[in-house]
Design a protein around this motif. Sequence first.
Motif, PDB file in Angstrom:
ATOM      1  N   GLY A 191       3.165   0.496  -1.188  1.00  0.00           N
ATOM      2  CA  GLY A 191       2.505   1.664  -1.746  1.00  0.00           C
ATOM      3  C   GLY A 191       1.852   1.333  -3.075  1.00  0.00           C
ATOM      4  N   ASP A 192       2.103   2.148  -4.096  1.00  0.00           N
ATOM      5  CA  ASP A 192       1.489   1.945  -5.411  1.00  0.00           C
ATOM      6  C   ASP A 192       1.991   0.691  -6.115  1.00  0.00           C
ATOM      7  N   ASP A 193       3.062   0.102  -5.618  1.00  0.00           N
ATOM      8  CA  ASP A 193       3.624  -1.085  -6.248  1.00  0.00           C
ATOM      9  C   ASP A 193       3.052  -2.387  -5.679  1.00  0.00           C
ATOM     10  N   ALA A 244      -1.917  -1.357  -0.179  1.00  0.00           N
ATOM     11  CA  ALA A 244      -0.765  -0.454  -0.258  1.00  0.00           C
ATOM     12  C   ALA A 244       0.111  -0.519   0.985  1.00  0.00           C
ATOM     13  N   HIS A 298       5.048   0.049 -10.826  1.00  0.00           N
ATOM     14  CA  HIS A 298       4.548   1.023 -11.792  1.00  0.00           C
ATOM     15  C   HIS A 298       5.630   1.976 -12.291  1.00  0.00           C
TER      16      HIS A 298
END
Length: 289
Positions: A237-239, A246, A264
């Motif tokens: 995902g956002d990491d 993602a 994040h």
Amino acid sequence: MDQLAAAHQGGLRAIPYVKAWAEKYKDKGLVVIGIHSPEFAFEKNADNVKRAVRDLKITYPVAVDSNYALWRAFDNQYWPAHYFIDTQGRVRYHHFGEGEYAESEHVIQQLLAETGNTGIDTGTVNVAASGAEAAADEGNVKSPETYIGFERAENFASPGGSVQDVDHAYALPADFKLNQWALDGTWKIDGEHAVAAAANGKIAYRFHARDLHLVLAPGQDGKPVRFRILIDGQPPGDDHGSDVDAKGDGTIDSQQLYQLVRQHGAVKDRTFEIQFLDPGVQAFAFTFG
């Protein structure tokens, strides 16, 4: 002394500062010369070095020190290492490793002033690097640089241990302790790296850091290798890092350091897993930031 072809992480994070100094003081007499001292065999390939210089947008000259002549002459042991030399050829200051960039820039200003330069801006450069060149989150780095080849490997956790220089079937352990890593599938481990003998080979690592990087190369045939990563069993995902999306998908198409994770949120112990969907990948080392 920097490493460019795989782009050793410490050297990568220093390059934005060196580039900024070269630009800021080019009309004041500063001469910047990079020296590429390879860590892995593929980094001796001049084409790889040229590609890295181009991709990193380096405009100052870079000498290739594949036989470590300059490395030995300076009795150097570090990536990166910065040497500051005056107009008489004397080494007036050096700094090993990352950090202390303001101190280094003040040395540049002092040496330029000694040549009679006036009007030197005594401020320091403002660097806003991204991707693998961004400064590390040092307070959260609790995982060390980890080599995969048997000559320098530590904390290998596949049951039965490693077998050198032959194809061997490995499995992941039932549980990982922090900084342990393992292989799954059929791999050949030599002194410098491991090569996946078949598709769907995996590497897993229990780590603690904001960023996770892995030095990878496609197989000897040069064909791209697709991969997919998971963090704690889930897509990132956002990491996700700059070299993966993602969903966790990416492709290895050159010999370099790949940024695979950039967290994040709160940094904690996580289990990273990468699966190579095609055979032949060469895996060299993990670094963290």
